[in-house]
Every structure is written in C-alpha cells, then in structure tokens.
Design a protein around this motif. Structure first.
Motif, PDB file in Angstrom:
ATOM      1  N   ALA A   1       0.865  -1.183   0.000  1.00 41.39           N
ATOM      2  CA  ALA A   1       0.000   0.000   0.000  1.00 41.39           C
ATOM      3  C   ALA A   1       0.898   1.227   0.000  1.00 41.39           C
ATOM      4  N   ILE A   2       1.088   1.801  -1.174  1.00 44.62           N
ATOM      5  CA  ILE A   2       2.112   2.825  -1.354  1.00 44.62           C
ATOM      6  C   ILE A   2       1.508   4.200  -1.060  1.00 44.62           C
TER       7      ILE A   2
ATOM      8  N   MET B   1      11.312  -3.320  -2.653  1.00 46.74           N
ATOM      9  CA  MET B   1      10.434  -3.956  -1.670  1.00 46.74           C
ATOM     10  C   MET B   1       9.040  -4.178  -2.230  1.00 46.74           C
ATOM     11  N   MET B   2       8.447  -3.164  -2.830  1.00 46.26           N
ATOM     12  CA  MET B   2       7.060  -3.277  -3.288  1.00 46.26           C
ATOM     13  C   MET B   2       6.909  -4.308  -4.401  1.00 46.26           C
ATOM     14  N   LEU B   3       7.983  -4.524  -5.172  1.00 45.23           N
ATOM     15  CA  LEU B   3       7.915  -5.467  -6.284  1.00 45.23           C
ATOM     16  C   LEU B   3       7.802  -6.914  -5.819  1.00 45.23           C
ATOM     17  N   ALA B   4       8.092  -7.180  -4.560  1.00 42.02           N
ATOM     18  CA  ALA B   4       7.983  -8.543  -4.030  1.00 42.02           C
ATOM     19  C   ALA B   4       6.553  -8.891  -3.625  1.00 42.02           C
ATOM     20  N   PHE B   5       5.646  -7.923  -3.696  1.00 41.58           N
ATOM     21  CA  PHE B   5       4.258  -8.143  -3.282  1.00 41.58           C
ATOM     22  C   PHE B   5       3.401  -8.555  -4.470  1.00 41.58           C
TER      23      PHE B   5
ATOM     24  N   PHE C   1       0.391  -7.545  -5.155  1.00 35.04           N
ATOM     25  CA  PHE C   1      -0.320  -6.394  -5.705  1.00 35.04           C
ATOM     26  C   PHE C   1       0.286  -5.107  -5.142  1.00 35.04           C
ATOM     27  N   ARG C   2       0.338  -4.075  -5.993  1.00 32.43           N
ATOM     28  CA  ARG C   2       0.836  -2.763  -5.584  1.00 32.43           C
ATOM     29  C   ARG C   2      -0.271  -1.745  -5.815  1.00 32.43           C
TER      30      ARG C   2
ATOM     31  N   ASN D   1       2.422  -0.676 -15.863  1.00 32.12           N
ATOM     32  CA  ASN D   1       2.167  -1.883 -15.069  1.00 32.12           C
ATOM     33  C   ASN D   1       3.114  -2.054 -13.881  1.00 32.12           C
ATOM     34  N   LEU D   2       3.749  -0.966 -13.456  1.00 30.17           N
ATOM     35  CA  LEU D   2       4.561  -1.044 -12.251  1.00 30.17           C
ATOM     36  C   LEU D   2       3.663  -1.215 -11.026  1.00 30.17           C
ATOM     37  N   ILE D   3       2.496  -0.574 -11.060  1.00 32.05           N
ATOM     38  CA  ILE D   3       1.503  -0.731  -9.996  1.00 32.05           C
ATOM     39  C   ILE D   3       0.207  -1.244 -10.616  1.00 32.05           C
ATOM     40  N   ASP D   4      -0.681  -1.731  -9.764  1.00 32.45           N
ATOM     41  CA  ASP D   4      -1.919  -2.349 -10.241  1.00 32.45           C
ATOM     42  C   ASP D   4      -3.156  -1.471 -10.074  1.00 32.45           C
ATOM     43  N   HIS D   5      -3.071  -0.478  -9.184  1.00 34.20           N
ATOM     44  CA  HIS D   5      -4.282   0.295  -8.886  1.00 34.20           C
ATOM     45  C   HIS D   5      -3.899   1.609  -8.233  1.00 34.20           C
TER      46      HIS D   5
END
Length: 251
Positions: free
Chosen positions: A102-103, A114-118, A120-121, A176-180
């Motif tokens: 949750a950025i 770090m966020m890329l290991a999740f 969904f971003r 597509n670096l983040i999903d939403h």
C-alpha cells in the motif's frame, strides 16, 4: 514506540513502517521486525492478506537507511545485509496469503524493490516512484532488477535504472509497475476494502494459486540471487562512497 506497527482484523494483517524522521527507511531494526512478522505470518493460518505500508502521507519506503548502512565499507560486509533483504523479500513473495504493498507516498530505491515482491501494488494518487540507486552508483541489490524487468519489460526497466528519475502514479500504472490507484478520499479504506475482497478463500486455496503462478519462472531465483555480487562490488567502490558522503553532508 514500535518502528513497525501491526494491526489485525478480519483475516487481514497490516504492518506500517513507522520511521517518519528517516522517511521510513529500512535499517537493521526494521529487518528484525519484518523477520519476526514473517515468522508469524508463515504459521498463522487465519491471515489471508498481508498489507505493508509506511507511516504518514509522504513516504512509503525511501530505501535502505544510508546513514546506518554507510558504516558498511567492503563488498564482503555488504553481502550479508543484501542477502538478508533478499531472503526477506523472497519470504514475502512466497507467503501462503495474498500480499499488498500500500504505497502511501514516495517509494525510492530499495522501497521500489520492496514493493515489487508483493502480489499487488496499490498506490495513493500522490505516490511517486524512483529507481534512484544509480544516483549512488549502485545497481539494485534486493532482486529489483529482475522483478522490474518482469513488470515493465527490459527497455523500460533499463531506461528507468539508467536515468534514475522519479515518475508519478499515472506513469507507474500505465507501465504496469503498480496495479491500482485509489480513488477514495480515504485511500487506506479503499485498500482495506480491496484486501477484504481477497479473503473469500482460505490459505490452502491462495497458496495453490500463488505456487501455480510461479511454476514457469523458477529460473528467476538464480537471476535474483546473482544481483547480490554486483551490488556488493559497486558498494565498495570509491564512487559509491563519494556520492553517499555528498548526500549525507547535504542533509
């Protein structure tokens, strides 16, 4: 005060890195807390979604804590730190529950890794993203190069790493670096609601889907682990030392 705050509700666990004065940077104490939390998440069969965020509205994770890590001078000293973070991110990626980054603000350097290991971003509209390691004469060292190529493609990944520039949330979504991008005025509530939608099935079901989605990418683990050596070599270079010194002296 805990530097990683934990909340649990309705099969969801949310961890908040709470180091606002250090822009929620990752240091050894944060690593300790994350490892302890992962121990619990791996064993707790009731948790179906894990959310990681940063405190405040300005910064998600600004990367590794340069002031603390600057005491590390040689490649051999840098390897254990990077290897530890590689292991943490691999454990996050392999959790038998859904995971959401949750950025809430700026994600720089190791924060982007770090966020890329999740799974969904999800980002607040004002969030920004920068693979800024190059400013300190460093390549990604926590698996970020491999994961970035997976998400945005080779050319875009190399361009972002070469330029080390910061992009906005709309650009991140387009590539597509983040999903939403959240639309609600209370973006944390929006993400919590989306997390709830992921908890309809239990962990065996979630684990099955996640494991199946990784079958065609097993070679990636070797690629991720190979980033460690080049990171450590650049870490002990004079250019890295000079650029970090200059950055710290400006603050």
């Amino acid at each position: 005060m805990s530097i990683v705050k934990i909340e649990r509700k309705n099969h969801i666990c949310r961890a908040t890195i709470d180091r606002p004065k250090s822009h929620n940077a990752i240091n050894f104490a944060v690593m300790d807390k994350l490892e302890t939390q992962l121990d619990e998440l791996e064993q707790d069969s009731t948790t179906r979604c894990f959310i990681l965020t940063g405190s405040g509205q300005k910064t998600f994770i600004s990367g590794g804590d340069l002031r603390e890590f600057h005491t590390i001078k040689t490649a051999e000293e840098a390897k254990p730190m990077a290897r530890r973070m590689l292991a943490i991110l691999k454990r996050i990626e392999q959790l038998p529950c859904w995971t959401i980054a949750a950025i809430n603000g700026a994600a720089y350097g190791g924060g982007c890794e770090m966020m890329l290991a999740f799974d969904f971003r999800m980002a607040a509209p004002h969030a920004t993203f920068g693979f800024t390691q190059g400013k300190f004469y460093l390549p990604p060292g926590w698996g970020g190069l491999t994961r970035l190529v997976e998400k945005v493609g080779r050319s875009t990944a190399l361009l972002w790493l070469a330029e080390a520039k910061v992009i906005d949330s709309q650009t991140a979504l387009r590539h597509n670096l983040i999903d939403h991008i959240t639309e609600s005025s209370d973006w944390q509530d929006d993400i919590w609601e989306r997390a709830q939608n992921l908890t309809k099935n239990n962990r065996p079901f979630i684990k099955n889907l996640k494991k199946g989605a990784m079958r065609i990418t097993q070679a990636r683990w070797k690629a991720i682990e190979s980033e460690l050596d080049s990171f450590a070599q650049f870490w002990e270079s004079d250019l890295h030392e000079e650029r970090v010194e200059k950055f710290l002296n400006q603050k």
